[in-house]
Write a protein that holds these residues in place. Sequence first.
Motif, PDB file in Angstrom:
ATOM      1  N   VAL A   1      -8.762  -0.025  -3.164  1.00 21.36           N
ATOM      2  CA  VAL A   1      -7.350   0.374  -3.128  1.00 21.36           C
ATOM      3  C   VAL A   1      -6.842   0.830  -4.495  1.00 21.36           C
ATOM      4  N   LYS A   2      -7.767   1.185  -5.377  1.00 21.55           N
ATOM      5  CA  LYS A   2      -7.385   1.676  -6.705  1.00 21.55           C
ATOM      6  C   LYS A   2      -6.401   2.844  -6.577  1.00 21.55           C
ATOM      7  N   ASP A   3      -5.315   2.777  -7.334  1.00 23.25           N
ATOM      8  CA  ASP A   3      -4.274   3.807  -7.367  1.00 23.25           C
ATOM      9  C   ASP A   3      -3.485   3.929  -6.061  1.00 23.25           C
ATOM     10  N   LYS A   4      -3.646   2.977  -5.165  1.00 25.57           N
ATOM     11  CA  LYS A   4      -2.907   2.996  -3.893  1.00 25.57           C
ATOM     12  C   LYS A   4      -1.903   1.855  -3.789  1.00 25.57           C
ATOM     13  N   ILE A   5      -1.705   1.130  -4.893  1.00 24.06           N
ATOM     14  CA  ILE A   5      -0.903  -0.094  -4.860  1.00 24.06           C
ATOM     15  C   ILE A   5       0.460   0.127  -5.505  1.00 24.06           C
ATOM     16  N   GLY A   6       1.491  -0.413  -4.870  1.00 25.40           N
ATOM     17  CA  GLY A   6       2.811  -0.487  -5.462  1.00 25.40           C
ATOM     18  C   GLY A   6       3.224  -1.940  -5.577  1.00 25.40           C
ATOM     19  N   VAL A   7       4.156  -2.221  -6.475  1.00 25.40           N
ATOM     20  CA  VAL A   7       4.647  -3.589  -6.663  1.00 25.40           C
ATOM     21  C   VAL A   7       6.169  -3.550  -6.764  1.00 25.40           C
ATOM     22  N   VAL A   8       6.829  -4.417  -6.011  1.00 27.29           N
ATOM     23  CA  VAL A   8       8.282  -4.552  -6.075  1.00 27.29           C
ATOM     24  C   VAL A   8       8.652  -6.028  -6.077  1.00 27.29           C
ATOM     25  N   ALA A   9       9.918  -6.289  -6.343  1.00 25.38           N
ATOM     26  CA  ALA A   9      10.413  -7.661  -6.240  1.00 25.38           C
ATOM     27  C   ALA A   9      10.279  -8.133  -4.796  1.00 25.38           C
TER      28      ALA A   9
ATOM     29  N   ARG B   1       0.844  -1.191   0.000  1.00 24.31           N
ATOM     30  CA  ARG B   1       0.000   0.000   0.000  1.00 24.31           C
ATOM     31  C   ARG B   1       0.878   1.239   0.000  1.00 24.31           C
ATOM     32  N   LYS B   2       0.942   1.924  -1.135  1.00 29.42           N
ATOM     33  CA  LYS B   2       1.768   3.126  -1.242  1.00 29.42           C
ATOM     34  C   LYS B   2       1.348   4.190  -0.242  1.00 29.42           C
ATOM     35  N   ASP B   3       0.036   4.356  -0.085  1.00 27.09           N
ATOM     36  CA  ASP B   3      -0.455   5.410   0.807  1.00 27.09           C
ATOM     37  C   ASP B   3      -0.081   5.155   2.263  1.00 27.09           C
ATOM     38  N   LEU B   4      -0.089   3.886   2.659  1.00 30.08           N
ATOM     39  CA  LEU B   4       0.225   3.570   4.052  1.00 30.08           C
ATOM     40  C   LEU B   4       1.726   3.651   4.325  1.00 30.08           C
TER      41      LEU B   4
ATOM     42  N   GLY C   1       5.917   6.874   6.922  1.00 29.46           N
ATOM     43  CA  GLY C   1       7.292   7.242   6.617  1.00 29.46           C
ATOM     44  C   GLY C   1       8.198   6.073   6.292  1.00 29.46           C
ATOM     45  N   LEU C   2       7.672   5.107   5.537  1.00 25.67           N
ATOM     46  CA  LEU C   2       8.417   3.888   5.239  1.00 25.67           C
ATOM     47  C   LEU C   2       8.689   3.762   3.742  1.00 25.67           C
ATOM     48  N   LYS C   3       9.656   2.935   3.404  1.00 27.07           N
ATOM     49  CA  LYS C   3       9.974   2.614   2.017  1.00 27.07           C
ATOM     50  C   LYS C   3       9.698   1.127   1.784  1.00 27.07           C
ATOM     51  N   PRO C   4       9.498   0.715   0.536  1.00 27.33           N
ATOM     52  CA  PRO C   4       9.300  -0.710   0.267  1.00 27.33           C
ATOM     53  C   PRO C   4      10.442  -1.526   0.876  1.00 27.33           C
TER      54      PRO C   4
END
Length: 419
Positions: free
Chosen positions: A276-284, A140-143, A148-151
Motif C-alpha cells: 500500500v505504499k503511497d496509497k495511505i492517508g492519515v486524518v484525526a 486507503r486514498k485510492d479506495l 467517490g468518498l472523502k475521509p
Amino acid sequence: MFMRLALAATASMALTSFAHAAEISISCGAVGQELSLCKSGAEAWAKKTGNTVKIVSTPNDTNERLALYQQQLSASSSEIDVFQIDVIWPGILGQHFVNLSPYTKGAEKEHFPAIIVNNTVNGELVAMPWFTDAGVLYYRKDLLDKYGLKPPATWQEMTDEATKIQDGERKAGNDKFWGVVFQGRAYEGLTCDALEWIDSFGGGTIIDAEGNITVNNPKAAAALTLAAGWIGKIAPEGVLNYGEEEARGVFQSGNAAFMRNWPYAWSLGNGADSPVKDKIGVVALPKGGEGGKNTGTLGGWQLAVSKYSKNTDLAADLVVYLTSKDEQKRRAIEGSYNPTITALYDDPDVLKAVPFFGDLKATFMNAVARPSRVTGANYNEVSTNFWNAVSNVLSGKEKAEDALTTLDSNLAGIKGSGW
C-alpha cells in the motif's frame, strides 16, 4: 622531551577512559521499528562516549512489560539501567527512578509541557519524554477515490464508508477484505481505542481529573454499542485478538480500508516492500457525532534511570542523548515516531518525511489522557476493569449499558481503597 610527555599523557588518558568504560543496559520495545532505532541510537551514544550498550528486549504487550518491570524493580535489580516506560507508568513506577533534573541542563523546557508534568512525581523528573503518540485514522486514498468518498468526519460515516468499500472489494474478488481494523484484544491497547470512542461521543474519560467515576453514561454506551456493531460485519472476528501489529499486518497487506493505529505505522506502510505504499492517508480520528469531537488517546514512551543502576551518571547521559532534538529528529524521519520537542513539528525535514505531523499537530498536543495521574498506583487495576468491560461488549457477552453499570460498581470498589 615535550613529545614524550604528551604521548605519555595521551596514553594515560586512554587508559583512564578505558578503565571507566562501562556497559549500560537499556530496555527497548519492538513494535514496528522501535528495536532497530533504539539499538542504532544507543550504539551511536556508545561510540561517542567509549562505552558499550546492551539492548534488553521486552514484551510488546504493555501489561506483560509492566509486570516484568515491577518484578525487576521490586527486587532492586541492577540488570537494567535505563527503562523505556509507558506514559501512564510514572505514577506506578516513579519511586524506583532517579531524578533526572540534575542531568538535563534544562532540556526538558523544549518538550511538550504536559508530558513533563506527567513525568514529574513528587517534584522529581523521573523520566524524559522519548516519543509521544496519539491514535490516528489511516485510510486507503485510492479506495476512497475509487468509491467517490472523502475521509469520514464521524464514526457513523466511517461505518458507512467501510461497509461500501468492503462490499465493493469483495464483489471484485477479494474475500479477505475488511472495512476496518483496530486494537481489539483485551489489553491496554483496547483501553486506548475505547477511550477514544467514548471521549469522541462526549462520554468523558472514565474517571475525571477530580477522581469522580464518569464512565457509566448514555454517550459512553452509544459509543461502545456502535463499535460492537462492527465485529463480524466490517471488522473481522479476529480483531478481538488484535494488537497494533496484527492490525497493521491486515491494513498493510491491502486488506482493510481503515485502520486505527499510532503514527509509527506510517513509515512501515510506505516502505519499499509495502503493497500500500503511497496509497495511505492519515486524518484525526472521527467525531462521535453532533456535539462530539476529534480525539486521540495520549500515548508515547519515556526513558527513566533505575535507582539500582551501578552506573547512574552514564545511564542518565544515555537518556539525555536519546531524548535530544537531533535523535528525536532522526527517529521521526526514519520511523515516523512523534517528537516531544515542539520545534520539530515545524522542521521541514520532518514534515517532508511525515506530512501529517504538521496537519495533526493539535491532535498530538491535545490528546486525551488516560486517568493514570488521578488513580496513581491503582491505574493498572482501573484499566484492566475497563478493557474487560469493553471486551465483553465487543464480543457480545454483555450489552453496553449492563457492562458499564458493572464497571461503575467495580471502579467504586477500587476507589474505596483510595486513589
